[in-house]
Design a protein around this motif. Structure first.
Motif: not given
Length: 139
Positions: A8-12
């Motif tokens: 989720a951090g990578l996508l955000a």
């Protein structure tokens, strides 16, 4: 389940970086107005947060991979690595985004090899794809 937060951090982070780059490509501040200041702050904040999130996620994936193959290390190692890499990437990408923002949608701004690479310029390190032609018009 343990990879949900890094993913989720990578996508955000990639989304925030793309927002910063697309905003810089489409808008140039012209003076000290409140609107120009707000746009510049939006670009800076989204670029820095995007780089922080995506580099931290990539470091988490990399060090978890090392840990799964049996390489053990103290927690300070991945934290220091991600900290240093994030600061270097933020510094360099802020310099590149400032250079890019001077000439938005200018034909002298070349996105090497493929114009659709502008969409991935939010990815840490991918601002290397942008270069500006010399004033004489020669490469």
């Amino acid at each position: 389940m343990e990879f949900v937060y890094p993913l989720a951090g990578l996508l955000a982070g990639l989304f925030l970086g793309a927002v910063a780059v697309m905003t810089a490509l489409s808008y140039t501040p012209y003076g000290p107005s409140t609107f120009d200041t707000a746009i510049t702050a939006l670009i800076g904040i989204t670029l820095q947060l995007g780089n922080l999130l995506s580099i931290s996620a990539l470091a988490a994936f990399a060090f978890e991979g090392l840990h799964s193959v049996g390489i053990h290390y103290p927690l300070i190692v991945p934290a220091t690595f991600a900290y240093v890499l994030t600061h270097v990437t933020v510094y360099y990408s802020c310099l590149r985004i400032t250079e890019l923002q001077r000439q938005p949608l200018d034909p002298d701004v070349i996105i090497n090899h493929n114009p659709f690479r502008a969409l991935i310029l939010g990815v840490p390190g991918s601002l290397l794809l942008v270069r500006v032609r010399p004033p004489s018009g020669r490469n």
